[in-house]
Each structure stands twice: as structure tokens, then as C-alpha cells.
Design a protein around this motif. Structure first.
Motif, short mmCIF file in Angstrom:
data_model
loop_
_atom_site.label_atom_id
_atom_site.label_comp_id
_atom_site.label_asym_id
_atom_site.label_seq_id
_atom_site.Cartn_x
_atom_site.Cartn_y
_atom_site.Cartn_z
N GLY A 27 0.82 -1.22 0.00
CA GLY A 27 0.00 0.00 0.00
C GLY A 27 0.84 1.26 0.00
O GLY A 27 0.56 2.21 -0.74
N VAL A 30 2.45 1.55 -3.50
CA VAL A 30 1.51 1.98 -4.53
C VAL A 30 1.18 3.46 -4.37
O VAL A 30 1.14 4.21 -5.35
N LYS A 31 0.97 3.91 -3.13
CA LYS A 31 0.62 5.31 -2.92
C LYS A 31 1.77 6.23 -3.32
O LYS A 31 1.57 7.23 -4.01
N LEU A 90 -9.02 -0.31 -8.35
CA LEU A 90 -8.62 -0.88 -7.06
C LEU A 90 -8.86 -2.39 -7.06
O LEU A 90 -8.00 -3.15 -6.58
N LEU A 115 -2.17 2.28 2.29
CA LEU A 115 -2.60 3.43 1.50
C LEU A 115 -2.91 4.62 2.41
O LEU A 115 -2.64 5.77 2.07
N ARG A 116 -3.47 4.33 3.57
CA ARG A 116 -3.81 5.40 4.53
C ARG A 116 -2.56 6.01 5.15
O ARG A 116 -2.43 7.22 5.25
#
Length: 118
Positions: A27, A30-31, A90, A115-116
């Protein structure tokens, strides 16, 4: 009246499993990667627009849009071409990252956390 105690949950929110750690790392990757790609493509767009105003290059934006549509648009059941959505992208990414991966559920939770956090 005397019921047995509820069963213990197999999910422990304080333990990081292998799938969760892999998901968090993916994540974050990817971000950060998406930001880098967006920065690069935005820079290319600004450069092309600037060179176009100087009449050094001529960009056929309609042809560029056609290439984009051929690459990313999909036909629905009625045969109408639809652009991709955030959800479809997604889902594609999750399916791609979890092929032959046993800890899929914990990976998805870790991916959302990555991601967060990232």
C-alpha cells in the motif's frame, strides 16, 4: 439459561501477520508510486503545452485521448464503452497483488492501512 461463553475470535488486532505486513508495504509502495507517476505525467503535460505555445511541437490531443480510451475503457454488457472507475482500478490491483497469496484477507486490510499511512 446458562449459555456457554462465546468462542474466541481468530482475529487479533494487535498481531501483525505476514499478509498484513505485505499489504502495508504494498500500500505504501503503490501510494508513493502513484504520486511519482502523477508528478511525472503532469510535468510532461506542462512541458508539451509550453512547447506548443512556442510552436515548437504540435500535439494531437484527440489522438492521445483515443489511445487512452483504447487502452483503459472497457465494454459493458450492452456493448457501450465505459471509462475505468476508482473501484474497478482498485479491484484490478487487489486481484493482481493477491494472485496465489493465501493470506488475502489480512493483505487487503494491510493494503488499506498502507494506503492510509503512506
Amino acid at each position: 439459561p446458562n449459555l456457554p461463553p462465546p468462542p474466541q475470535s481468530s482475529v487479533n488486532f494487535y498481531e501483525l501477520t505476514f499478509g498484513t505486513v505485505c499489504g502495508v508495504c504494498a500500500g505504501v509502495f503503490v501510494k508513493k508510486g502513484a504520486r511519482l507517476v502523477a508528478f511525472f505525467l503532469g510535468g510532461v503535460y506542462v512541458l508539451l503545452q509550453y512547447l506548443g505555445t512556442l510552436s515548437l511541437v504540435k500535439v494531437d490531443w484527440a489522438r492521445m485521448a483515443s489511445h487512452f480510451e483504447n487502452l483503459f475503457y472497457r465494454a459493458d454488457a450492452a456493448g457501450k464503452r465505459r471509462p475505468p472507475t476508482i473501484g474497478s482500478m482498485l479491484r484490478w490491483m487487489i486481484n493482481f497483488l493477491t494472485v496465489d497469496f493465501q493470506a488475502r484477507a489480512s493483505f487487503i486490510a494491510g493494503f488499506a492501512l498502507g494506503l492510509r499511512v503512506g
